[in-house]
Write a protein that holds these residues in place. Sequence first.
Motif, PDB file in Angstrom:
ATOM      1  N   MET A  93     120.772 -86.953  46.783  1.00  0.00           N
ATOM      2  CA  MET A  93     120.102 -85.906  46.061  1.00  0.00           C
ATOM      3  C   MET A  93     120.570 -84.533  46.539  1.00  0.00           C
ATOM      4  SD  MET A  93     117.884 -85.546  43.690  1.00  0.00           S
ATOM      5  CE  MET A  93     116.264 -85.227  43.175  1.00  0.00           C
ATOM      6  N   ALA A  94     120.819 -84.409  47.831  1.00  0.00           N
ATOM      7  CA  ALA A  94     121.263 -83.126  48.383  1.00  0.00           C
ATOM      8  C   ALA A  94     122.608 -82.714  47.807  1.00  0.00           C
ATOM      9  CB  ALA A  94     121.341 -83.205  49.902  1.00  0.00           C
ATOM     10  N   GLU A  95     123.512 -83.684  47.593  1.00  0.00           N
ATOM     11  CA  GLU A  95     124.816 -83.361  47.006  1.00  0.00           C
ATOM     12  C   GLU A  95     124.632 -82.811  45.594  1.00  0.00           C
ATOM     13  OE1 GLU A  95     128.713 -85.596  45.249  1.00  0.00           O
ATOM     14  OE2 GLU A  95     127.771 -86.512  46.990  1.00  0.00           O
ATOM     15  N   TRP A  96     123.779 -83.447  44.796  1.00  0.00           N
ATOM     16  CA  TRP A  96     123.511 -82.989  43.433  1.00  0.00           C
ATOM     17  C   TRP A  96     122.919 -81.579  43.452  1.00  0.00           C
ATOM     18  CZ3 TRP A  96     119.084 -81.439  40.931  1.00  0.00           C
ATOM     19  CH2 TRP A  96     119.171 -81.320  39.551  1.00  0.00           C
ATOM     20  N   GLU A  97     121.938 -81.343  44.315  1.00  0.00           N
ATOM     21  CA  GLU A  97     121.299 -80.035  44.415  1.00  0.00           C
ATOM     22  C   GLU A  97     122.294 -78.958  44.827  1.00  0.00           C
ATOM     23  OE1 GLU A  97     118.139 -80.897  47.121  1.00  0.00           O
ATOM     24  OE2 GLU A  97     116.786 -81.544  45.522  1.00  0.00           O
ATOM     25  N   SER A  98     123.175 -79.282  45.757  1.00  0.00           N
ATOM     26  CA  SER A  98     124.180 -78.331  46.221  1.00  0.00           C
ATOM     27  C   SER A  98     125.153 -77.958  45.109  1.00  0.00           C
ATOM     28  CB  SER A  98     124.938 -78.932  47.411  1.00  0.00           C
ATOM     29  OG  SER A  98     125.973 -78.076  47.815  1.00  0.00           O
ATOM     30  N   LEU A  99     125.635 -78.956  44.369  1.00  0.00           N
ATOM     31  CA  LEU A  99     126.557 -78.685  43.277  1.00  0.00           C
ATOM     32  C   LEU A  99     125.859 -77.880  42.183  1.00  0.00           C
ATOM     33  CD1 LEU A  99     129.386 -79.059  42.085  1.00  0.00           C
ATOM     34  CD2 LEU A  99     128.540 -81.138  40.991  1.00  0.00           C
ATOM     35  N   ARG A 100     124.632 -78.235  41.856  1.00  0.00           N
ATOM     36  CA  ARG A 100     123.902 -77.509  40.818  1.00  0.00           C
ATOM     37  C   ARG A 100     123.696 -76.057  41.209  1.00  0.00           C
ATOM     38  NH1 ARG A 100     119.687 -75.677  38.259  1.00  0.00           N
ATOM     39  NH2 ARG A 100     119.176 -76.398  36.158  1.00  0.00           N
ATOM     40  N   ALA A 101     123.400 -75.792  42.461  1.00  0.00           N
ATOM     41  CA  ALA A 101     123.207 -74.423  42.943  1.00  0.00           C
ATOM     42  C   ALA A 101     124.499 -73.607  42.894  1.00  0.00           C
ATOM     43  CB  ALA A 101     122.653 -74.445  44.361  1.00  0.00           C
ATOM     44  N   ALA A 102     125.647 -74.283  42.944  1.00  0.00           N
ATOM     45  CA  ALA A 102     126.935 -73.590  42.938  1.00  0.00           C
ATOM     46  C   ALA A 102     127.412 -73.217  41.536  1.00  0.00           C
ATOM     47  CB  ALA A 102     127.988 -74.465  43.610  1.00  0.00           C
ATOM     48  N   VAL A 103     126.768 -73.733  40.493  1.00  0.00           N
ATOM     49  CA  VAL A 103     127.177 -73.422  39.118  1.00  0.00           C
ATOM     50  C   VAL A 103     126.777 -71.988  38.810  1.00  0.00           C
ATOM     51  CG1 VAL A 103     126.858 -73.997  36.678  1.00  0.00           C
ATOM     52  CG2 VAL A 103     126.959 -75.817  38.373  1.00  0.00           C
ATOM     53  N   PRO A 104     127.735 -71.183  38.297  1.00  0.00           N
ATOM     54  CA  PRO A 104     127.414 -69.784  38.007  1.00  0.00           C
ATOM     55  C   PRO A 104     126.398 -69.660  36.875  1.00  0.00           C
ATOM     56  CG  PRO A 104     129.598 -70.348  37.181  1.00  0.00           C
ATOM     57  CD  PRO A 104     129.101 -71.534  37.947  1.00  0.00           C
ATOM     58  N   ASP A 105     125.564 -68.632  36.969  1.00  0.00           N
ATOM     59  CA  ASP A 105     124.601 -68.353  35.906  1.00  0.00           C
ATOM     60  C   ASP A 105     125.329 -67.821  34.680  1.00  0.00           C
ATOM     61  OD1 ASP A 105     122.417 -69.078  37.420  1.00  0.00           O
ATOM     62  OD2 ASP A 105     122.102 -67.065  38.210  1.00  0.00           O
ATOM     63  N   GLY A 106     124.645 -67.813  33.575  1.00  0.00           N
ATOM     64  CA  GLY A 106     125.204 -67.246  32.361  1.00  0.00           C
ATOM     65  C   GLY A 106     125.677 -68.312  31.395  1.00  0.00           C
ATOM     66  N   LYS A 107     126.292 -67.846  30.333  1.00  0.00           N
ATOM     67  CA  LYS A 107     126.693 -68.722  29.245  1.00  0.00           C
ATOM     68  C   LYS A 107     127.681 -69.800  29.692  1.00  0.00           C
ATOM     69  CE  LYS A 107     128.225 -68.581  24.488  1.00  0.00           C
ATOM     70  NZ  LYS A 107     128.628 -67.758  23.367  1.00  0.00           N
ATOM     71  N   THR A 108     128.647 -69.465  30.540  1.00  0.00           N
ATOM     72  CA  THR A 108     129.642 -70.459  30.954  1.00  0.00           C
ATOM     73  C   THR A 108     129.048 -71.546  31.832  1.00  0.00           C
ATOM     74  OG1 THR A 108     130.300 -69.107  32.851  1.00  0.00           O
ATOM     75  CG2 THR A 108     131.578 -68.851  30.820  1.00  0.00           C
ATOM     76  N   GLY A 109     127.942 -71.267  32.506  1.00  0.00           N
ATOM     77  CA  GLY A 109     127.310 -72.265  33.353  1.00  0.00           C
ATOM     78  C   GLY A 109     126.269 -73.110  32.646  1.00  0.00           C
ATOM     79  N   ALA A 110     125.922 -72.746  31.422  1.00  0.00           N
ATOM     80  CA  ALA A 110     124.842 -73.437  30.721  1.00  0.00           C
ATOM     81  C   ALA A 110     125.153 -74.907  30.462  1.00  0.00           C
ATOM     82  CB  ALA A 110     124.524 -72.724  29.404  1.00  0.00           C
ATOM     83  N   THR A 111     126.357 -75.214  30.000  1.00  0.00           N
ATOM     84  CA  THR A 111     126.700 -76.610  29.705  1.00  0.00           C
ATOM     85  C   THR A 111     126.770 -77.454  30.971  1.00  0.00           C
ATOM     86  OG1 THR A 111     127.817 -76.000  27.672  1.00  0.00           O
ATOM     87  CG2 THR A 111     128.393 -78.136  28.623  1.00  0.00           C
ATOM     88  N   PRO A 112     127.490 -77.025  32.025  1.00  0.00           N
ATOM     89  CA  PRO A 112     127.483 -77.847  33.248  1.00  0.00           C
ATOM     90  C   PRO A 112     126.087 -78.053  33.815  1.00  0.00           C
ATOM     91  CG  PRO A 112     129.248 -76.233  33.363  1.00  0.00           C
ATOM     92  CD  PRO A 112     128.424 -75.899  32.153  1.00  0.00           C
ATOM     93  N   LEU A 113     125.244 -77.029  33.771  1.00  0.00           N
ATOM     94  CA  LEU A 113     123.874 -77.184  34.276  1.00  0.00           C
ATOM     95  C   LEU A 113     123.096 -78.204  33.460  1.00  0.00           C
ATOM     96  CD1 LEU A 113     122.841 -73.517  35.115  1.00  0.00           C
ATOM     97  CD2 LEU A 113     123.219 -75.394  36.716  1.00  0.00           C
ATOM     98  N   ALA A 114     123.237 -78.146  32.153  1.00  0.00           N
ATOM     99  CA  ALA A 114     122.530 -79.101  31.295  1.00  0.00           C
ATOM    100  C   ALA A 114     122.988 -80.525  31.571  1.00  0.00           C
ATOM    101  CB  ALA A 114     122.748 -78.741  29.826  1.00  0.00           C
ATOM    102  N   VAL A 115     124.297 -80.714  31.738  1.00  0.00           N
ATOM    103  CA  VAL A 115     124.824 -82.054  32.014  1.00  0.00           C
ATOM    104  C   VAL A 115     124.353 -82.539  33.379  1.00  0.00           C
ATOM    105  CG1 VAL A 115     126.924 -83.420  32.347  1.00  0.00           C
ATOM    106  CG2 VAL A 115     126.802 -81.755  30.485  1.00  0.00           C
ATOM    107  N   LEU A 116     124.372 -81.664  34.371  1.00  0.00           N
ATOM    108  CA  LEU A 116     123.892 -82.053  35.699  1.00  0.00           C
ATOM    109  C   LEU A 116     122.417 -82.446  35.653  1.00  0.00           C
ATOM    110  CD1 LEU A 116     125.646 -79.442  37.992  1.00  0.00           C
ATOM    111  CD2 LEU A 116     126.081 -81.904  37.904  1.00  0.00           C
ATOM    112  N   ASP A 117     121.623 -81.705  34.893  1.00  0.00           N
ATOM    113  CA  ASP A 117     120.196 -82.024  34.795  1.00  0.00           C
ATOM    114  C   ASP A 117     119.966 -83.383  34.157  1.00  0.00           C
ATOM    115  OD1 ASP A 117     119.554 -79.652  36.032  1.00  0.00           O
ATOM    116  OD2 ASP A 117     118.975 -78.625  34.184  1.00  0.00           O
ATOM    117  N   VAL A 118     120.762 -83.732  33.159  1.00  0.00           N
ATOM    118  CA  VAL A 118     120.621 -85.030  32.495  1.00  0.00           C
ATOM    119  C   VAL A 118     121.034 -86.172  33.430  1.00  0.00           C
ATOM    120  CG1 VAL A 118     121.543 -86.471  30.626  1.00  0.00           C
ATOM    121  CG2 VAL A 118     120.867 -84.120  30.164  1.00  0.00           C
ATOM    122  N   HIS A 119     122.009 -85.934  34.287  1.00  0.00           N
ATOM    123  CA  HIS A 119     122.540 -86.980  35.166  1.00  0.00           C
ATOM    124  C   HIS A 119     122.046 -86.827  36.607  1.00  0.00           C
ATOM    125  CE1 HIS A 119     125.092 -88.744  32.103  1.00  0.00           C
ATOM    126  NE2 HIS A 119     125.181 -87.513  31.644  1.00  0.00           N
TER     127      HIS A 119
END
Length: 70
Positions: free
Chosen positions: A1-27
């Motif tokens: 879980m810590a690895e997932w949280e760390s990667l999610r925290a590293a995704v930049p905010d804004g429009k370019t980060g929206a898709t990776p964040l959504a995919v990370l949240d689903v998985h």
Amino acid sequence: MAEWESLRAAVPDGKTGATPLAVLDVHKPFLCDIGFNPVPMCEHCQEGGYDGDSVKWECETYAVIREGLT
């Protein structure tokens, strides 16, 4: 879980980060209590379709996102 949280925290905010964040949240991983040894599983992926068993984490989709972001 810590690895997932760390990667999610590293995704930049804004429009370019929206898709990776959504995919990370689903998985997102969850701990499945199988006997005496909890196993991390993907919250979304299923073996054999939607009626199948959850896939052990890390799933292929998470791995692809991780590779693309690191």
